[in-house]
Design a protein around this motif. Structure first.
Motif, PDB file in Angstrom:
ATOM      1  N   ARG A 118     -13.610  42.023  33.276  1.00  0.00           N
ATOM      2  CA  ARG A 118     -13.510  40.732  33.876  1.00  0.00           C
ATOM      3  C   ARG A 118     -12.215  40.537  34.696  1.00  0.00           C
ATOM      4  N   LYS A 119     -11.139  40.928  34.143  1.00  0.00           N
ATOM      5  CA  LYS A 119      -9.972  40.732  34.692  1.00  0.00           C
ATOM      6  C   LYS A 119      -9.800  41.591  35.794  1.00  0.00           C
ATOM      7  N   ILE A 120     -10.245  42.972  35.568  1.00  0.00           N
ATOM      8  CA  ILE A 120     -10.176  44.217  36.706  1.00  0.00           C
ATOM      9  C   ILE A 120     -11.193  43.533  37.982  1.00  0.00           C
ATOM     10  N   GLY A 121     -12.152  43.204  37.496  1.00  0.00           N
ATOM     11  CA  GLY A 121     -13.300  42.505  38.624  1.00  0.00           C
ATOM     12  C   GLY A 121     -12.579  41.509  39.519  1.00  0.00           C
ATOM     13  N   GLN A 122     -11.804  40.301  38.804  1.00  0.00           N
ATOM     14  CA  GLN A 122     -11.350  39.487  39.523  1.00  0.00           C
ATOM     15  C   GLN A 122     -10.109  40.062  40.372  1.00  0.00           C
ATOM     16  N   GLU A 123      -9.393  40.987  40.131  1.00  0.00           N
ATOM     17  CA  GLU A 123      -8.203  41.488  40.562  1.00  0.00           C
ATOM     18  C   GLU A 123      -8.893  42.455  41.912  1.00  0.00           C
ATOM     19  N   GLN A 124      -9.697  43.194  41.712  1.00  0.00           N
ATOM     20  CA  GLN A 124     -10.639  43.817  42.844  1.00  0.00           C
ATOM     21  C   GLN A 124     -11.210  42.854  43.860  1.00  0.00           C
ATOM     22  N   ARG A 171     -28.104  29.826  38.553  1.00  0.00           N
ATOM     23  CA  ARG A 171     -28.594  30.376  37.299  1.00  0.00           C
ATOM     24  C   ARG A 171     -29.132  31.940  37.556  1.00  0.00           C
ATOM     25  N   THR A 172     -29.699  32.049  38.703  1.00  0.00           N
ATOM     26  CA  THR A 172     -30.236  33.404  38.820  1.00  0.00           C
ATOM     27  C   THR A 172     -29.319  34.392  39.610  1.00  0.00           C
ATOM     28  N   GLY A 173     -28.325  33.914  39.945  1.00  0.00           N
ATOM     29  CA  GLY A 173     -27.277  35.063  40.421  1.00  0.00           C
ATOM     30  C   GLY A 173     -26.039  34.645  40.746  1.00  0.00           C
ATOM     31  N   GLU A 174     -24.848  35.677  41.404  1.00  0.00           N
ATOM     32  CA  GLU A 174     -23.820  35.368  41.773  1.00  0.00           C
ATOM     33  C   GLU A 174     -23.487  36.192  43.180  1.00  0.00           C
ATOM     34  N   ILE A 175     -22.814  35.446  44.123  1.00  0.00           N
ATOM     35  CA  ILE A 175     -22.204  36.198  44.948  1.00  0.00           C
ATOM     36  C   ILE A 175     -20.578  36.093  45.128  1.00  0.00           C
ATOM     37  N   ASP A 176     -20.122  37.394  44.924  1.00  0.00           N
ATOM     38  CA  ASP A 176     -18.673  37.578  44.811  1.00  0.00           C
ATOM     39  C   ASP A 176     -17.658  36.773  45.844  1.00  0.00           C
ATOM     40  N   LEU A 177     -17.892  37.079  47.090  1.00  0.00           N
ATOM     41  CA  LEU A 177     -17.460  36.354  48.064  1.00  0.00           C
ATOM     42  C   LEU A 177     -18.284  35.750  49.208  1.00  0.00           C
ATOM     43  N   ILE A 178     -18.109  34.706  49.822  1.00  0.00           N
ATOM     44  CA  ILE A 178     -18.962  33.995  51.096  1.00  0.00           C
ATOM     45  C   ILE A 178     -17.726  33.750  51.861  1.00  0.00           C
ATOM     46  N   ALA A 179     -17.948  34.319  53.124  1.00  0.00           N
ATOM     47  CA  ALA A 179     -17.011  34.150  54.165  1.00  0.00           C
ATOM     48  C   ALA A 179     -17.616  34.043  55.539  1.00  0.00           C
ATOM     49  N   ARG A 180     -16.677  33.700  56.555  1.00  0.00           N
ATOM     50  CA  ARG A 180     -17.063  33.256  57.936  1.00  0.00           C
ATOM     51  C   ARG A 180     -16.268  34.467  58.815  1.00  0.00           C
ATOM     52  N   ASP A 181     -17.208  35.204  59.577  1.00  0.00           N
ATOM     53  CA  ASP A 181     -16.829  36.221  60.442  1.00  0.00           C
ATOM     54  C   ASP A 181     -17.133  35.820  61.769  1.00  0.00           C
ATOM     55  N   ALA A 182     -16.343  35.170  62.628  1.00  0.00           N
ATOM     56  CA  ALA A 182     -16.933  34.727  64.132  1.00  0.00           C
ATOM     57  C   ALA A 182     -18.083  33.710  63.590  1.00  0.00           C
ATOM     58  N   ARG A 183     -19.230  34.015  64.252  1.00  0.00           N
ATOM     59  CA  ARG A 183     -20.279  33.180  64.174  1.00  0.00           C
ATOM     60  C   ARG A 183     -21.104  33.474  62.766  1.00  0.00           C
ATOM     61  N   TYR A 184     -20.756  34.346  62.261  1.00  0.00           N
ATOM     62  CA  TYR A 184     -21.497  34.916  60.987  1.00  0.00           C
ATOM     63  C   TYR A 184     -21.138  34.343  59.712  1.00  0.00           C
ATOM     64  N   LEU A 185     -21.937  33.624  58.784  1.00  0.00           N
ATOM     65  CA  LEU A 185     -21.746  33.569  57.456  1.00  0.00           C
ATOM     66  C   LEU A 185     -22.140  35.091  56.701  1.00  0.00           C
ATOM     67  N   VAL A 186     -21.024  35.470  55.984  1.00  0.00           N
ATOM     68  CA  VAL A 186     -21.120  36.622  55.229  1.00  0.00           C
ATOM     69  C   VAL A 186     -21.028  36.480  53.878  1.00  0.00           C
ATOM     70  N   PHE A 187     -22.070  37.047  53.065  1.00  0.00           N
ATOM     71  CA  PHE A 187     -22.399  37.136  51.708  1.00  0.00           C
ATOM     72  C   PHE A 187     -21.717  38.570  51.337  1.00  0.00           C
ATOM     73  N   ILE A 188     -20.975  38.639  50.605  1.00  0.00           N
ATOM     74  CA  ILE A 188     -20.011  39.722  50.427  1.00  0.00           C
ATOM     75  C   ILE A 188     -20.084  40.196  48.608  1.00  0.00           C
ATOM     76  N   GLU A 189     -20.709  41.320  48.518  1.00  0.00           N
ATOM     77  CA  GLU A 189     -20.798  42.048  47.270  1.00  0.00           C
ATOM     78  C   GLU A 189     -19.584  43.157  46.882  1.00  0.00           C
ATOM     79  N   VAL A 190     -18.669  43.037  45.963  1.00  0.00           N
ATOM     80  CA  VAL A 190     -17.462  43.965  45.853  1.00  0.00           C
ATOM     81  C   VAL A 190     -17.947  44.664  44.476  1.00  0.00           C
ATOM     82  N   LYS A 191     -17.739  45.900  44.612  1.00  0.00           N
ATOM     83  CA  LYS A 191     -17.923  46.693  43.524  1.00  0.00           C
ATOM     84  C   LYS A 191     -16.682  47.831  43.570  1.00  0.00           C
ATOM     85  N   TYR A 192     -16.232  47.906  42.008  1.00  0.00           N
ATOM     86  CA  TYR A 192     -14.987  48.885  41.944  1.00  0.00           C
ATOM     87  C   TYR A 192     -15.429  50.110  41.061  1.00  0.00           C
ATOM     88  N   ARG A 193     -14.595  51.202  41.151  1.00  0.00           N
ATOM     89  CA  ARG A 193     -14.719  52.203  40.477  1.00  0.00           C
ATOM     90  C   ARG A 193     -13.386  52.939  40.393  1.00  0.00           C
TER      91      ARG A 193
END
Length: 115
Positions: free
Chosen positions: A4-10, A33-55
């Motif tokens: 969890r800590k590694i995930g938060q750092e990434q 309840r049914t899910g999670e989105i790591d980051l939600i951001a605005r990029d110009a006119r778009y709302l962007v839902f971002i999944e972050v994966k680390y290895r």
């Protein structure tokens, strides 16, 4: 160090990367309840839902491959709920994936479907 800590750092690393690219981070770890989105951001006119994966390395596979169809569907459903909750149903949006391997960041814009 626990996962969890590694995930938060990434995720923090990914957020800083996106901010340097001009994104405005709106939410971190948005959960329902049914899910999670790591980051939600605005990029110009778009709302962007971002999944972050680390290895740590590629021995366990490319982190981008971990965002399979099932994971995409959960992100999609969570994003629809977020848009409904905010009353932003007409907001143009997209789904990005950030894969981090060691210290290398790979950002895939519009990685899958749209709402």
């Amino acid at each position: 160090m626990n996962r969890r800590k590694i995930g938060q750092e990434q995720e923090e690393l990914a957020a800083k990367y996106l901010e340097e690219k001009g994104y405005e981070i709106l939410e971190r770890n948005y959960r329902i309840r049914t899910g999670e989105i790591d980051l939600i951001a605005r990029d110009a006119r778009y709302l962007v839902f971002i999944e972050v994966k680390y290895r740590k390395n590629l021995q366990m596979g490319n982190p981008l491959e971990a965002v399979d169809v099932r994971k995409q569907q959960r992100i999609y459903q969570t994003a629809r709920y977020y848009l409904h909750q905010k009353k932003w149903e007409n907001m143009p949006c997209r789904f990005d994936v950030i894969g981090i391997t060691g210290t290398q960041i790979c950002h895939i814009r519009n990685a899958f479907g749209s709402i």
